[in-house]
Design a protein around this motif. Sequence first.
Motif, PDB file in Angstrom:
ATOM      1  N   PRO A 136      52.218   5.874  -1.507  1.00  0.00           N
ATOM      2  CA  PRO A 136      50.768   5.629  -1.569  1.00  0.00           C
ATOM      3  C   PRO A 136      50.273   4.934  -0.310  1.00  0.00           C
ATOM      4  N   SER A 162      49.376  14.160  -9.721  1.00  0.00           N
ATOM      5  CA  SER A 162      48.441  13.031  -9.683  1.00  0.00           C
ATOM      6  C   SER A 162      47.954  12.771 -11.105  1.00  0.00           C
ATOM      7  N   ASP A 211      49.197   1.354 -11.078  1.00  0.00           N
ATOM      8  CA  ASP A 211      49.001   2.727 -10.618  1.00  0.00           C
ATOM      9  C   ASP A 211      49.077   3.636 -11.853  1.00  0.00           C
ATOM     10  N   HIS A 220      53.898  -1.152  -2.417  1.00  0.00           N
ATOM     11  CA  HIS A 220      54.043   0.290  -2.240  1.00  0.00           C
ATOM     12  C   HIS A 220      55.370   0.720  -2.869  1.00  0.00           C
ATOM     13  N   THR A 268      52.671   5.542 -12.116  1.00  0.00           N
ATOM     14  CA  THR A 268      53.964   4.839 -12.090  1.00  0.00           C
ATOM     15  C   THR A 268      53.889   3.452 -12.731  1.00  0.00           C
ATOM     16  N   THR A 290      56.529  -3.121 -12.070  1.00  0.00           N
ATOM     17  CA  THR A 290      55.725  -2.189 -12.858  1.00  0.00           C
ATOM     18  C   THR A 290      54.989  -3.020 -13.895  1.00  0.00           C
ATOM     19  N   SER A 334      45.492   6.257  -2.561  1.00  0.00           N
ATOM     20  CA  SER A 334      45.783   5.436  -3.740  1.00  0.00           C
ATOM     21  C   SER A 334      44.547   5.366  -4.635  1.00  0.00           C
ATOM     22  N   ASN A 343      43.852   3.181  -6.618  1.00  0.00           N
ATOM     23  CA  ASN A 343      43.401   1.795  -6.741  1.00  0.00           C
ATOM     24  C   ASN A 343      42.985   1.180  -5.406  1.00  0.00           C
TER      25      ASN A 343
END
Length: 713
Positions: free
Chosen positions: A645, A243, A589, A598, A592, A698, A570, A572
Amino acid sequence: MELTRREFLQWSLVTGAAVAFAGCGIPPHQALISQAELPEYRLPGVARWYATTCQDCSGGCGVSVRVIDGRAKKLEGIPAHPINHGKLCAKGHSSLQALYHPERLTSILKRQGSDFIPSQDWNEGIGALRKQISSGSMLWIVGSLYGTLGALTLEIAQNTGAKIWVLDFPGRNSQRAAVKALTGKAELPYHEIVKSDYVVNFGSDFLLGGNMPVHDAWAYGEFRQGKNRARRGTLISFSPRMSLSDGNSDRWVPIRPGTEGWVAIGIGNVLAQSGKKGWPAWASKISLSEISQKTGVDEDVFHRVAKKLIEAKHPLAIAGSENGMVSNGVWAIAAIESLNHLMTGKVVSFEPDLIPGAKAIPANVLVSTKQAMAGLKKGQFETVWVMETNPRYLLPSKLKFDELFSKVKNKVAFSLYRNETTLLADWVFPTQTWLESWGDRLISGPWKEVYNLQQPVMQERAGTKSLGDILLMAAGESKSVHETLKSRVKDESIWENMLVRGGAWKESSLAWEGYLGDNTHPIYPPPVVANQGNPPAGVNPWNGMKKPSITGEEESQFSGEGQVLIPFYSPNLGDGSLANRPWMQELPDPMTTVVWTHWVELPIALAQQLGVERGDVVKLTSANGTLVGPAYPNLALHPEAVAVPVGQGHYHYGEWANRGSNPLSILEPIWQKETGELAWVGTRVKVEKVGGKSRMTTYDQREDRFSKEFLPL
Ligand code: SF4
C-alpha cells in the motif's frame, strides 16, 4: 503557576491571535470573545449546523457540520445532496483531525541557513511572493486543480507565464485521455451503477478509491438491494489483486498484472461475434486463445461473461484510475469503455474539476510530470511553488526531485503541515483546511451541473490563511476568495440559499437517478423551490488535452526482473497525505485489517516457496532501491505480483506518519506516452526473506496508539 492543557491552549490562542492581529489586520473578534456579549450566532452549548463541501477528494460530497461553542464537532452528509445522498466516507469524517491537528503550521517559516525561523510577518512574506511572481519562469506544483481556487491559479499563471504541474497519485489523466479518444471530451468516465443489473469491474476500487467514492458506494448499495429494483444486481471483477470492491463481487477472477484492457478485448470479441456492431476490426482479429495466454483467464470465462452481458438489461463495464497505472493505461481504459459503447451505444462521462466563471484555458499552461521534470533538469524554472502537495514523497527517488528542487533559486511551499518537501523550501506558508475557508467545486455530468459551495464553519486557526487568499494577495488583488465567490451571485437570497443548502443545483439534478434524498431530515429538508439558483458555467481545464489515437494493440511495459510490484492506493491513507491522521492510521485496512504500518502482500505460492509466514520480514529489490516490510501472504493476489500500500514511509510528516516504508520511492520511472505521466505499475522486484519477524498489527492485535489528546479544543 500551573496551567491545564485547555487553559494553556486558550492562552496561546489569545496571545497568538493578538500578535497576528497586530501584524496583519486580523479582525478583533478573533482575538477575544466575551462570554457575556457573544455574537448573535453563538449560544453556549447550542449546536448549529453549517452546510459546506468536503474537499478531501474529487467526490464533491455535501457536508453538514455540527458546531458547538464555535468548534466543529461532527460531520454528516447532507441528506438531500444529489451526489452523496447523506453519506460520508472515513476520510471526510477524519477532516476534523486535520482541523485540530497539533502539528499544524501556524507561522510562516523562513529559511535561515539550514533551519527555519517562524514569522508572523505576512507583509514580508507576501512581499517575497510578489517579487517572485513578477520574475517569470515559474513552476507551480499542485495536487489538484478545481473550482474558483483553480480559476485563480490558472488566471495568475496565465498572466505571469507560470506553468502548472498537477501531480496526483494515481492520477486521472489516463482516464481523461481515454474518454477523449472515444468521445472527444477530456472527462472522466461516469459509471451508472445504480441503474445497472450486471456489472463487470476491471480492477477499480470504486467503493473506496474512485473519482466519487461515496456516490459510487451509495449507488452500489442501491444496485444490490435498492427498494426500487426488481432483483439484486450482479458484480464480476477482474484484477491482479483483490480490492475491497473486488471482494464485494459475486465472482473475482485473478488476471496477470497490466492485462485489464486485454480482458475487455476478449469479452468485446465475443460480443462482436454475437452480432454487436461497432467493435474495432483490429481487435476482432486477435484470437481468444492468444488473449487467454496474455491474461491468464480461461477462454470459457470470456464466453460466460459475454453471455450474461447480452442477457442483461443494463450492462456496465467499470474502468478506474487503477487501470491507468500501467504504461498502456490509456489504451486499457479505452478498451474497457469501448465495451460500454458496444453494449449501450454510449460512453458516459463527467468532470468534477470544472473551473467556474473561467474563459478558455490555453493548453500550454498545464505541463505533464515528464515535461516538468525535464524543465527542472534543464534549470528552466527560477521559482517553484509547491501548493498543498508533496512531490518529494510521491516521486520515485530515481527522478532526483530533491536534488533538482534544491537547485531552484526560489522555493516556496504552501502547506498545512511540515512534510518532506517543505523541508527543502525557503519559505513555507501555513494554509487552511476546507473547514476554515471559502471555496467551491463545480461538477458536470449526466445530471447537469452541481455547484458545491464551501464555507468556513468556524474561525480559522490563528496564523493561517487560505491558499486562495494568499495567491490573491501575492498577485496584488484586493478581493478575497469569499468576495470573488459572492460577486458571482447577483441575488442575495440565492447566496443565502446556497449557504443553507451547501450549493446550487437544479431540481432535475436532485432527481437525476430517481432519488430525491431523505425528505424527513429535520435540518436539511429538500428544496421547496424548483431552482435554488443556477450553477455558474464552467470550463474544463483539460479541454486542450491532445486526443490520443488508438488504432491497434498495446502492451504494458515492465522494467527489471521478478514479481510485478503493485503500489496500490490505500483506502485509508490515500496518496499518503492522510498518514498523519491517527483515525486513518487506526482504521483497519479493509482487506487485511493491518493498522499503523505498511505490509508486503505475497502470492501464497511464492510465500510457500520462500518459507515466509505472516509477519516475517521480506525485502523487495528493484533497480532503484530496496524496501523491507512484514509479509502478508495473500490468496487473492496473482502469482506474478507483489503488492504494497502507498501512504506509509514518511520521515518528516509528524509523529503519526513517520513510520513504515514507501513503495513509490523504489519504482523505475516508466512513462505513459499519451499523457507524459508516470506508469506506477511498471517495476519488477526480487523478493527475499531476510529473517526475523516484524511488528505488524492487525486489528485484533492492536494497541492503543493514542498518545496525545486529539479532540476538538
Ligand atoms: S468521498 Fe469522502 S473524501 Fe471524497 S468528498 Fe466525499 S466524504 Fe470527502
